[in-house]
Each structure stands twice: as structure tokens, then as C-alpha cells.
Design an enzyme around this catalytic site. Structure first.
Site, PDB file in Angstrom:
ATOM      1  N   CYS A  62      -5.046  -2.889   3.205  1.00 15.30           N
ATOM      2  CA  CYS A  62      -4.717  -2.606   4.606  1.00 15.30           C
ATOM      3  C   CYS A  62      -5.919  -2.669   5.553  1.00 15.30           C
ATOM      4  O   CYS A  62      -6.404  -3.742   5.864  1.00 15.30           O
ATOM      5  CB  CYS A  62      -3.972  -1.265   4.681  1.00 15.30           C
ATOM      6  SG  CYS A  62      -2.932  -1.147   6.157  1.00 15.30           S
ATOM      7  N   LYS A  96      -9.472   1.958  -2.344  1.00 13.95           N
ATOM      8  CA  LYS A  96      -9.653   1.429  -0.978  1.00 13.95           C
ATOM      9  C   LYS A  96     -11.018   1.832  -0.421  1.00 13.95           C
ATOM     10  O   LYS A  96     -11.377   3.021  -0.417  1.00 13.95           O
ATOM     11  CB  LYS A  96      -8.525   1.963  -0.091  1.00 13.95           C
ATOM     12  CG  LYS A  96      -8.490   1.392   1.310  1.00 13.95           C
ATOM     13  CD  LYS A  96      -7.284   1.972   2.062  1.00 13.95           C
ATOM     14  CE  LYS A  96      -7.121   1.443   3.461  1.00 13.95           C
ATOM     15  NZ  LYS A  96      -5.972   2.063   4.145  1.00 13.95           N
ATOM     16  N   GLU A 142       0.832  -1.216   0.000  1.00 15.13           N
ATOM     17  CA  GLU A 142       0.000   0.000   0.000  1.00 15.13           C
ATOM     18  C   GLU A 142       0.871   1.272   0.000  1.00 15.13           C
ATOM     19  O   GLU A 142       1.834   1.368   0.777  1.00 15.13           O
ATOM     20  CB  GLU A 142      -0.854   0.013   1.278  1.00 15.13           C
ATOM     21  CG  GLU A 142      -1.742   1.243   1.411  1.00 15.13           C
ATOM     22  CD  GLU A 142      -2.441   1.333   2.774  1.00 15.13           C
ATOM     23  OE1 GLU A 142      -1.863   0.921   3.801  1.00 15.13           O
ATOM     24  OE2 GLU A 142      -3.570   1.837   2.799  1.00 15.13           O
TER      25      GLU A 142
HETATM   26  N1  LIG Z   1      -3.020   2.114   6.340  1.00 15.36           N
HETATM   27  C1  LIG Z   1      -3.913   1.475   7.057  1.00 15.36           C
HETATM   28  O1  LIG Z   1      -4.987   1.161   6.594  1.00 15.36           O
HETATM   29  C2  LIG Z   1      -3.526   1.183   8.480  1.00 15.36           C
HETATM   30  C3  LIG Z   1      -4.460   0.228   9.154  1.00 15.36           C
HETATM   31  C4  LIG Z   1      -4.099  -0.021  10.582  1.00 15.36           C
HETATM   32  O2  LIG Z   1      -3.126   0.514  11.088  1.00 15.36           O
HETATM   33  C5  LIG Z   1      -4.942  -0.926  11.366  1.00 15.36           C
HETATM   34  O3  LIG Z   1      -5.991  -1.377  10.869  1.00 15.36           O
HETATM   35  O4  LIG Z   1      -4.581  -1.200  12.525  1.00 15.36           O
END
Ligand SMILES: NC(=O)CCC(=O)C(=O)O
Length: 263
Positions: free
Chosen positions: A146, A111, A40
Site C-alpha cells: 500500500c 510493511k 492488504e
Molecule cells: N493502508 C495504506 O497504506 C493507505 C495508504 C494511502 O491511503 C495513501 O497512500 O494515500
């Protein structure tokens, strides 16, 4: 099927242009793999919020161009991770791209679940509204980015759309690494699917990254797991195992949809 997950380090002392060039050459170095994956927001770093505006690109900007070329040069399916896209109306998106081995773009995934609650990505970016699958000769990929990993309904939707292998491109922080591993295995077991979950290495915006990219099979077994630093995690797996697992232990057929809520 051979997949190579490029757990690239995102550090602030490397420029976006240099990292883009380095990512492209890492992709080209994976010739012989069927599928190559980047994580990501690797051009800027998932937590580098001040860079989002500054480094946003149109859909067919420099990252698109470099990755299309790298996919064609390597002759691989490439999930090029995500970058900050600026749509024509000015909205920013966390956008993932998939290219076929001839360098043609075959998918765009924006996303769906934005991270940050009342700050960062959650307020700076628009939310994707569409589930995305990509059919390869060997398997159907279901795409997630993510924070999406925390939302099982997205993965069920992808299963309903035919996915047997999930690709989760992430920039997951070290401090929640235990969740990362647990959730990757949970999504694999509950959906009887492969999970290829790729995070970044290094540290940006004072957020050390988890690394520990992981490949889990449809029974929840960990096939491969990276360390914390930059590395390419390569794994061979049999995509047919997802269908076989679903046939031998057909729990997905026992779903009860439309159950009445409590009165
Ligand atoms: N970039 C993200 O989506 C981070 C997600 C995260 O840190 C988490 O779900 O815990």
C-alpha cells in the site's frame, strides 16, 4: 504466466473468521493460475484501527494456517496479502506472507512505510526493516504494501535485488484513487517492471475502498483493471518482457548514484 488478483470486499458485517474462510475458498478457486494475490489487511480492513489489537495473530496463526492450506490445495504461488502480526515482543506488524504451491512459506514481508502520520498504523505498528524478493520459476517478485507505493526508492532497491514484477498489496481508499493508478504506472515505467497492484473492495471504518486493482506492463501499459466491487482480476503476461524492455531501452544503466548535494 497467469496471475489472479482477488479484490475481496472488506465489510464490517462479515466476521474475520468468515472472511478468512471465504478468502481461502476464493484462492482454491484459482487453480490453474501461477500466482494468486490477496490485498492488504483483508482480515480486518486497513483502516479498522480498533481491530488491530483485537485481531492480531502470531506469525503462524490462523491466517498463516488457512493460506498455507489454500496454496497447497490450489497448487499456486500465493501472495496471501497481509494481516496484523503480533511479534513475540508484543509489537504489531503489517505482515505479508508468500507461499509456494506445496504450501510452504517462502517469504515474510513486514510493511516498511506505515500509513497515518501521527495516528493509526503509523503509531500502532512497528516498521519492517527489510526489502523482500521472492524468486518464482517465471519471475522474481518484489514485495510492497500500500503506502510503500509512494516511495520510489523502495522499488529501486527491489530492482537492485533482482525484482522484475512488483506485487503491491493494498487497502487503498477511494478518495485517492487517482494517485493509486498514477503511482502504479509510474513505478512500472521508471523501473521497467510489471506492477500487480491489488486493493480491496467494499467499505470499512467509514472509508470506501478504491477497488480498481491494476496490472501494468514494463512500458506502462495497463493490461487489466478491475472495477470497484469484489472481483477476481485474472491476467496473462509474459514475464520476460521486463528483461527485454531493460535491454532495448537501458535507462536503468544510466543511473547516477552518489551525486553531490547542493552546497
Ligand atoms: N493502508 C495504506 O497504506 C493507505 C495508504 C494511502 O491511503 C495513501 O497512500 O494515500
Amino acid at each position: 504466466m497467469r496471475a489472479s488478483l482477488i479484490q475481496i470486499a472488506v465489510d464490517p458485517d462479515e466476521s474475520v473468521e468468515d472472511r478468512r474462510e471465504r478468502a481461502a475458498s476464493l484462492v482454491v478457486g484459482q487453480r490453474g493460475s501461477d500466482l494468486v494475490v490477496l490485498p492488504e489487511l483483508w482480515p480486518v480492513g486497513a483502516f479498522s484501527y480498533p481491530l488491530f489489537e483485537q485481531e492480531a495473530e502470531p506469525l503462524q496463526g490462523p491466517t498463516h494456517e488457512a493460506m498455507a492450506k489454500a496454496a497447497a490445495e490450489a497448487g499456486v504461488w500465493l501472495h496471501a496479502g497481509s494481516f496484523v502480526e503480533r511479534a513475540p515482543d508484543g509489537t504489531l506488524y503489517n505482515t505479508a506472507l508468500v507461499f509456494s504451491p506445496d504450501g510452504e512459506r517462502s517469504a515474510v514481508y513486514r510493511k516498511i512505510h506505515r500509513f497515518g502520520f501521527d495516528r493509526g498504523e503509523a503509531v500502532m505498528m512497528g516498521a519492517g526493516e527489510e526489502l523482500v524478493t521472492v524468486t518464482l520459476p517465471q519471475t522474481t517478485l518484489g514485495l510492497a504494501t500500500c503506502y510503500d507505493l509512494r516511495f520510489p526508492e523502495q522499488f529501486r532497491g527491489l530492482v537492485d535485488a533482482g525484482a522484475e514484477t512488483f506485487v503491491v498489496a493494498a487497502g487503498w481508499p477511494e478518495r485517492r484513487r487517482a494517485h493509486w493508478t498514477l503511482l502504479a504506472r509510474a513505478r512500472a515505467v521508471e523501473n521497467q517492471a510489471y506492477v500487480l497492484a491489488l486493493s480491496t473492495a467494499g467499505s470499512h471504518a467509514d472509508v470506501p475502498q478504491a477497488g480498481h486493482s491494476i496490472v501494468v506492463d514494463p512500458l506502462g501499459e495497463v493490461l487489466a483493471e478491475a472495477g470497484v466491487g469484489e472481483e477476481v482480476l485474472t491476467v496473462e503476461f509474459d514475464p520476460a518482457k521486463a528483461g527485454e524492455t531493460r535491454e532495448h531501452f537501458p535507462a536503468l544503466k544510466d543511473r547516477r548514484l552518489g551525486i553531490a548535494p547542493p552546497r
